[in-house]
Design an enzyme around this catalytic site. Sequence first.
Site, PDB file in Angstrom:
ATOM      1  N   ASP A 112     -22.877  -5.904 101.471  1.00  0.00           N
ATOM      2  CA  ASP A 112     -22.567  -7.218 100.932  1.00  0.00           C
ATOM      3  C   ASP A 112     -21.139  -7.625 101.224  1.00  0.00           C
ATOM      4  OD1 ASP A 112     -22.375  -9.546  99.533  1.00  0.00           O
ATOM      5  OD2 ASP A 112     -23.367  -8.785  97.752  1.00  0.00           O
ATOM      6  N   ASP A 147     -21.531 -16.671 104.101  1.00  0.00           N
ATOM      7  CA  ASP A 147     -22.005 -15.631 103.195  1.00  0.00           C
ATOM      8  C   ASP A 147     -23.329 -15.055 103.677  1.00  0.00           C
ATOM      9  OD1 ASP A 147     -22.449 -13.979 101.046  1.00  0.00           O
ATOM     10  OD2 ASP A 147     -23.088 -15.573  99.711  1.00  0.00           O
TER      11      ASP A 147
END
Length: 487
Positions: free
Chosen positions: A139, A365
């Site tokens: 992440d 993202d």
Amino acid sequence: MMKWRPTSLLFVLLLSVSIGGVFHGLALALAPAVPEEEPNTMRLELIHRHSPQLLGEVHGAARPNKTRLERIKELVHRDIIRYRIISHKRGHLGLSTGRKDLETSMEMPMRSGADSGTGEYFVEVKVGRPAQKFMLIVDTGSELTWVNCRYRCGKNCHPPKGGRLSNQRRVYQADLSSSFRTIPCSTQMCKTDLMNLFSLTQCPTPSTPCAYDFSYMDGSSALGFFADDTITVGLTNGRKMRLKNVLIGCTQSALGNGFMGADGVLGLGNSNYTFAQRIAKKFGGKFSYCLVDHLSPKNISNYLVFGSNRDEYTLSRKMQRTRLLLGVMPTFYAVEVLGISIGGVMLRIPSEVWDANFGGGTILDSGTSLTFLADPAYKAVMSTLEISVSKYKRLFDDINPFQYCFDSTGFEESLVPRLAFHFAGRAQFTPPVKSYIIDFAPQQKCLGFISAGSPGNNIIGNIMQQNHFWEFDIGHSLLHFAPSTCT
């Protein structure tokens, strides 16, 4: 006491649904010489959550395969949670859709939290000496790297009490590692440096490990303490390298379904103590990834690379660059967007939408699947794209949160005008049509944008990113990108 600062699980880098594009090059063009790979280039295989390689490991062998519709709904639900976390960080909660179903699904308690607790890509990482293997969620928005962990540190040491590690596959036996070193709660590092990573103020004895307590937006939580340990990684030359004194979290209690059976999280966010910052410095200050089309055969691998990547040489003639705005939207990798064009015509979007100082701004993202646009940009994009697909029968049943879906029988992609994001420095990101007119179900497509309200944070999600090479040059605050088949 928990620090009130939600962050987000990210990269994702790692991601969910992807849509395809093809890199075209001239066969007779003289490509630059590809240098031999540096021995200190590190490569990790990115394994998608739906890959057969993880079936039976992450989900459990008896879990049935989900349909495309079920997966899309699941991804959208996670995106909504993640977006609210990112927005809370910026101090506003937009996401105006006008749909009752979505509004109900977003009526969740606002708790302090690190992130949404979910991810789409995993990497295998070896921790400790001797090394123990774990499958971690990757992440780009997460700050802390942690693993499920058990540790007995002696009679004068009182780590947080271990609880239940639900739905997990492996637990790190820290006592067996000769390189495992706890960070005492009495140190300045615990009291000051790790405050942003949710370190707790409790310190019953000077040697007690520095503790953390994460509470996640979806109800999941993680309790543990900080330590330094060795992580073993593979290099592109086939050798192994031991990275010593890497900050990790020893999570002794993980509750809820947020981690979807993973053994922990690999934090690639932008802050001083993330894995990305620490490791990138060892490998030239940069990392990169390329995400293949989700419809590709599942045995095709994606890779997360630290250091020089062969793709940056083979794609050099197509490579563009723009500034990375590090620190503007903490933890995340922000870029300066100047506008959006469709069919070569710039849309009329107020400049405030792209300005982080006015509550806007844009992040890249990999942990968010869809692309979120602040309301003025969203309306301009949707109204223009709707015209190009208006000849197809519009669908209204069970399509939340998408505003516009249609029967794609006979759909011709060539009739859709190309959309482009215009970045600072004259860089132009033009994703393939399949990245914004996405497959929702068999014979059904939707315009793959979600309104972020106004003001709202713009997020270029991983569906939009896929079939492109992305390099994050942290040392020079630059983002390099180029279209690629990622194979």
